[in-house]
Enzyme design. Structure first.
Site, PDB file in Angstrom:
ATOM      1  N   SER A 194       0.899  -1.271   0.135  1.00 49.53           N
ATOM      2  CA  SER A 194      -0.018   0.024  -0.046  1.00 49.53           C
ATOM      3  C   SER A 194       0.824   1.286   0.090  1.00 49.53           C
ATOM      4  O   SER A 194       1.721   1.498  -0.904  1.00 49.53           O
ATOM      5  CB  SER A 194      -1.007  -0.123   1.175  1.00 49.53           C
TER       6      SER A 194
ATOM      7  N   HIS B 143      -2.698  -1.048  -3.195  1.00 52.10           N
ATOM      8  CA  HIS B 143      -4.287  -0.332  -2.828  1.00 52.10           C
ATOM      9  C   HIS B 143      -3.934   0.961  -3.836  1.00 52.10           C
ATOM     10  O   HIS B 143      -3.411   1.630  -3.652  1.00 52.10           O
ATOM     11  CB  HIS B 143      -4.419   0.252  -1.323  1.00 52.10           C
TER      12      HIS B 143
ATOM     13  N   ASP C 139      -4.069  -4.755   5.996  1.00 53.98           N
ATOM     14  CA  ASP C 139      -4.534  -5.785   4.950  1.00 53.98           C
ATOM     15  C   ASP C 139      -3.333  -6.661   4.584  1.00 53.98           C
ATOM     16  O   ASP C 139      -2.271  -6.277   4.715  1.00 53.98           O
ATOM     17  CB  ASP C 139      -4.815  -4.897   3.620  1.00 53.98           C
TER      18      ASP C 139
END
Length: 333
Positions: free
Chosen positions: A14, A41, A132
């Site tokens: 990310s 992301h 995540d």
């Protein structure tokens, strides 16, 4: 290369991920005998990530396309607003519910390859906020896969790697400048026969199906965990706590999934928003009370004017206290 070797590499990242991916992909040789799948992301906006990464990689780099067969020596990038997954040897792009407020999210990809390829999977978690990838890396490890995590001290954002390390024991923890070579070495090695599946794959398979199809039921979630008193921050439905082990995770019957960190972050935002709405309401109440006091004074209704001024002072004091509290909290962060 024999099919028993590790030949599926999945990478999740990310914040800070572009520079990290550029470094890692540059280490891959053009004859890397593995399929590489990447989730970063990126939200819903148009993405040029393959075009930006391609000059730094000897392998072809492309956005994944739904239902295309997996090909060795290719890097597949999750496109915007789609979960990248694998099913029966093919790429699948899903519009299933967001996980950890993201689509694409890391966990659905990692779970899908863990179920399908088991010990032939190499799972990598790089720099990023929140957690995540933690549940996904635990699934990879549980199904016999091999795991490497970027050293949190080497990260732009250490949360994702730190939480991945809490969720599963990594085979390697390394700084970014070593991870590419570490992955290449892992591809060349045959999985150890000592690696065992350490948990029932049924929950992983069920969550993979939910992410792939976008459909779940209360019965499915009763299989995965227990109903909680919490509500989904996305849709307002009841959420279930999934399992007992780390990382703590939650799902609603619509299919939204949350890690411990992402749900906590959402609740913090929700509380802050509610408190700022209260500040605005108190400000309006104070202003309205002052207007009523002025009207009463013009009518020479002094008792009523006094009461309205008291109301004004009360609401103004509450608004000031709440505003000061929020400002102190912001400074504390």
């Amino acid at each position: 290369m024999p099919t028993g070797h590790r030949h599926i590499v999945v990478i999740g990242t990310s914040l800070g991920g572009f520079a990290a991916l550029r470094t890692i992909l540059s280490a891959f040789p053009e004859d890397l005998h593995a399929t590489v799948l990447v989730v970063m992301h990126i939200g819903t906006q148009r993405s040029l990530l393959p075009e930006l990464l391609a000059p730094h990689c000897r392998l072809p780099v492309k956005h994944a396309e739904d239902n295309e067969p997996l090909t060795r020596s290719v890097v597949y990038i999750a496109p915007p607003d789609r979960h990248l997954m694998v099913f029966e040897g093919r790429v699948r792009l899903s519009t299933g519910p967001k996980e950890n407020f993201a689509r694409p999210a890391v966990d659905p990809l990692f779970r899908s390859v863990a179920v399908e390829f088991g010990e032939r999977v190499i799972g990598i978690v790089l720099t990023g906020d929140l957690d995540d990838g933690a549940a996904g890396i635990a699934a990879v490890k549980a199904c016999g896969g091999w795991v490497a995590v970027q050293d949190p001290s080497d990260c732009v954002a250490p949360s994702m790697p730190s939480n991945a390390l809490r969720a599963a024991t990594a085979d390697v923890i390394a700084p970014l400048d070593r991870l590419g070579d570490v992955i290449v070495d892992a591809v060349r090695q045959k999985p150890s026969t000592a690696r065992q599946i350490v948990m029932d794959k049924t929950p992983i398979e069920l969550e993979t199906r939910i992410a792939l199809t976008g459909h779940s039921s209360p019965e499915d979630l009763d299989t995965l965990g227990e109903r909680s008193t919490l509500t989904c921050p996305d849709c307002g439905g009841v959420i279930w706590r999934v399992g007992e082990a780390e990382p703590l995770r939650y799902r609603c019957h619509t299919g939204h999934a949350f890690s411990n960190a992402s749900l906590n972050a959402a609740q913090e935002r929700s509380v802050e928003e509610a408190l700022w709405i209260s500040v605005r309401r108190l400000q309006e109440r104070a202003a309205f009370a002052l207007q009523r006091a002025h009207v009463a004074q013009r009518r020479n209704e002094l008792h009523e004017a006094s009461e309205e001024l008291e109301q004004h002072a009360k609401f103004a004091a509450l608004e000031d206290s709440l505003r000061r509290f929020l400002q102190r909290e912001a400074v504390g962060q």
